[in-house]
Motif scaffolding. Structure first.
Motif, PDB file in Angstrom:
ATOM      1  N   SER A   7      97.420   0.685  83.691  1.00  0.00           N
ATOM      2  CA  SER A   7      98.232   0.399  82.587  1.00  0.00           C
ATOM      3  C   SER A   7      96.903   0.111  81.445  1.00  0.00           C
ATOM      4  O   SER A   7      97.201  -0.184  80.066  1.00  0.00           O
ATOM      5  CB  SER A   7      98.915  -0.854  82.611  1.00  0.00           C
TER       6      SER A   7
ATOM      7  N   HIS B 252      91.738   3.599  79.096  1.00  0.00           N
ATOM      8  CA  HIS B 252      91.637   3.624  77.532  1.00  0.00           C
ATOM      9  C   HIS B 252      90.311   4.437  77.382  1.00  0.00           C
ATOM     10  O   HIS B 252      89.734   4.850  78.249  1.00  0.00           O
ATOM     11  CB  HIS B 252      91.111   2.282  76.732  1.00  0.00           C
TER      12      HIS B 252
ATOM     13  N   ASN C  26      95.690  -4.522  78.933  1.00  0.00           N
ATOM     14  CA  ASN C  26      96.774  -4.271  79.336  1.00  0.00           C
ATOM     15  C   ASN C  26      97.296  -4.159  80.734  1.00  0.00           C
ATOM     16  O   ASN C  26      96.504  -3.606  81.495  1.00  0.00           O
ATOM     17  CB  ASN C  26      97.461  -3.084  78.758  1.00  0.00           C
TER      18      ASN C  26
ATOM     19  N   LYS D 112     104.557  -1.082  79.234  1.00  0.00           N
ATOM     20  CA  LYS D 112     104.150  -0.951  77.822  1.00  0.00           C
ATOM     21  C   LYS D 112     103.224   0.066  77.330  1.00  0.00           C
ATOM     22  O   LYS D 112     102.606   0.309  76.302  1.00  0.00           O
ATOM     23  CB  LYS D 112     103.216  -2.293  77.543  1.00  0.00           C
ATOM     24  N   VAL D 113     102.952   1.185  78.387  1.00  0.00           N
ATOM     25  CA  VAL D 113     102.080   2.332  77.963  1.00  0.00           C
ATOM     26  C   VAL D 113     103.067   3.521  78.179  1.00  0.00           C
ATOM     27  O   VAL D 113     103.654   3.785  79.097  1.00  0.00           O
ATOM     28  CB  VAL D 113     101.117   2.384  79.154  1.00  0.00           C
TER      29      VAL D 113
ATOM     30  N   VAL E 270     101.770   6.096  85.211  1.00  0.00           N
ATOM     31  CA  VAL E 270     101.090   5.382  84.392  1.00  0.00           C
ATOM     32  C   VAL E 270      99.830   4.470  85.164  1.00  0.00           C
ATOM     33  O   VAL E 270      98.782   4.410  85.044  1.00  0.00           O
ATOM     34  CB  VAL E 270     101.663   4.311  83.496  1.00  0.00           C
TER      35      VAL E 270
ATOM     36  N   ASN F 225     101.386   9.508  77.054  1.00  0.00           N
ATOM     37  CA  ASN F 225     100.132   9.390  76.367  1.00  0.00           C
ATOM     38  C   ASN F 225      98.920   9.155  77.523  1.00  0.00           C
ATOM     39  O   ASN F 225      97.675   9.714  77.364  1.00  0.00           O
ATOM     40  CB  ASN F 225      99.921   8.457  75.343  1.00  0.00           C
TER      41      ASN F 225
ATOM     42  N   ASP G 107     102.447  -1.668  83.022  1.00  0.00           N
ATOM     43  CA  ASP G 107     102.826  -0.367  82.855  1.00  0.00           C
ATOM     44  C   ASP G 107     103.843  -0.171  81.947  1.00  0.00           C
ATOM     45  O   ASP G 107     103.702   1.007  81.378  1.00  0.00           O
ATOM     46  CB  ASP G 107     103.086   0.284  84.344  1.00  0.00           C
TER      47      ASP G 107
ATOM     48  N   GLY H  30      94.755   3.615  74.019  1.00  0.00           N
ATOM     49  CA  GLY H  30      94.867   2.596  75.256  1.00  0.00           C
ATOM     50  C   GLY H  30      94.619   1.358  74.930  1.00  0.00           C
ATOM     51  O   GLY H  30      93.986   0.820  73.754  1.00  0.00           O
ATOM     52  N   GLU H  31      94.842   0.408  75.740  1.00  0.00           N
ATOM     53  CA  GLU H  31      94.327  -0.901  75.618  1.00  0.00           C
ATOM     54  C   GLU H  31      93.752  -1.483  76.836  1.00  0.00           C
ATOM     55  O   GLU H  31      94.455  -1.656  78.002  1.00  0.00           O
ATOM     56  CB  GLU H  31      95.778  -1.794  75.380  1.00  0.00           C
TER      57      GLU H  31
ATOM     58  N   ARG I  26     103.961   6.882  79.156  1.00  0.00           N
ATOM     59  CA  ARG I  26     103.493   8.046  80.048  1.00  0.00           C
ATOM     60  C   ARG I  26     103.188   9.199  79.370  1.00  0.00           C
ATOM     61  O   ARG I  26     102.279   9.826  80.015  1.00  0.00           O
ATOM     62  CB  ARG I  26     104.522   7.977  81.477  1.00  0.00           C
TER      63      ARG I  26
END
Length: 350
Positions: free
Chosen positions: A279, A282, A150, A155-156, A186, A160, A153, A146-147, A158
């Motif tokens: 989003s 992490h 961020n 960019k993530v 997300v 993971n 949503d 994760g980040e 789902r």
């Protein structure tokens, strides 16, 4: 979905004395400490930018240099149920924002489901999911999923990182399908009908075979072709070594905040300690299993939260792992109503 259903069914069969086809470790980790420190991303810093909930070995410290810091040898106890697991696992903290501007940390509880109830004093549940022959992590290994910055949503993936709304506090009956499928999102669900919110963080299960860590704590690992909690799927040629798939499961008990009159007139009611949404979710991981116990657990098909003599695994009783705690290294109030989230200056009560 099929493999997760098979895993769940296998666990249920095992509980009834039948032979299981698929085995995985699934165990409770109670709260070691809630603290504003991060030896992976911000080593040596007190009052890091956001608050974390940390579980695992009690040698957790401000600075944990991989070459010098052997968690298995330094820790005298662990808040995780397997006595041989002195690893450290941590995530951001979820807060509820009251319409008056104050904040309250959302408590965590253990999870039920078809694999049985896990007893946690805060903390989270950890899974190690094998897929075929896997290579256990080496001493000094660490990684990040994760980040934390961020805000998008989309960019993530789902598969993971995801969240699920549970409309009851009785979660002994499994709700929905495999993690990060179906209606999982997300973003953090913002619905008063949610009595619990399940957060899932799935780590990469492919390793380059050389680096125990990299500057971004990510480049030495990669996600395989599989999605969700399936063991990770086949690995890319750049990261050919298959690892056990590590998954965190956090049950946030939001039942105390179901009164819609408490909610802010605009914006989210539930946010993470970065003052951001799902989003930015992490997880951090520092490997600390004793000797070759994790490799033996994977090789011998050790299952769920039980003793596994063939691998030398001992499952502690809740009163044992619940007793493993440490003091905050960045002292500040984190419970009750706070005037602001713990960011920047030390937190103060509302």
């Amino acid at each position: 979905m099929h493999q997760w259903a098979s895993l769940a069914a296998a666990a249920a069969l095992l509980a009834n004395g039948a032979v299981a086809q698929f085995n995985m470790l699934r165990f409770a980790c109670s709260q070691l400490v809630v603290d504003r420190v991060d030896p992976l991303v911000n080593p040596g810093m007190r009052y890091t930018p956001h608050l974390h909930q940390i579980v695992g070995g009690n040698s957790f410290n401000l600075t944990m240099t991989p070459v010098e810091y052997d968690l298995a040898k330094r820790s005298t106890c662990t808040s995780c149920s397997f006595k041989q697991d002195k690893s450290n696992y941590w995530t951001a903290v979820m807060f509820f924002k009251h319409k008056n501007g104050s904040y309250h940390r959302v408590p965590q509880v253990g999870n039920g489901g078809p694999q049985g109830q896990l007893i946690n004093n805060g903390g989270l549940d950890v899974y190690y999911i094998p897929s075929g022959r896997v290579t256990a992590f080496a001493p000094g290994f660490r990684m990040l999923a994760g980040e934390a910055a961020n805000t998008d949503d989309s960019k993530v993936p789902r598969g993971n990182i995801c969240h699920r709304c549970w409309t009851s506090t009785n979660e002994n009956q499994f709700v929905g399908g495999a993690p990060c499928t179906g209606s999982d999102t997300v973003g953090i669900p913002q619905d008063p009908s949610c009595k619990m919110i399940r957060q899932t963080i799935i780590f990469p299960a492919c390793w380059d075979g050389q680096n125990l860590d990299t500057p971004d704590h990510k480049s030495h690992v990669a996600y395989g072709k599989g999605s969700g909690a399936t063991g990770g799927g086949s690995c890319p040629s750049t990261h050919p070594v298959k690892l056990p798939q590590v998954m965190y499961e956090i049950m946030w008990d939001v039942s105390a905040f179901a009164d819609r009159s408490m909610w802010p007139e605009s914006g989210p009611a539930f946010i993470y300690s970065m003052n951001l949404g799902g989003s930015a979710a992490h997880g951090d991981y520092l490997f600390g299993w004793e000797g070759d116990t994790l490799q033996r657990a994977m090789d011998n098909g050790c299952n769920l939260n039980a003793d596994c003599p063939s691998a030398g695994l001992t499952a502690q009783k809740p009163e044992e792992y619940n007793a493993c705690t440490i003091q905050q290294q960045a002292p500040e109030p984190v419970d009750g109503w706070l005037a602001s989230m713990p960011m920047g200056e030390m937190a103060v009560r509302a």
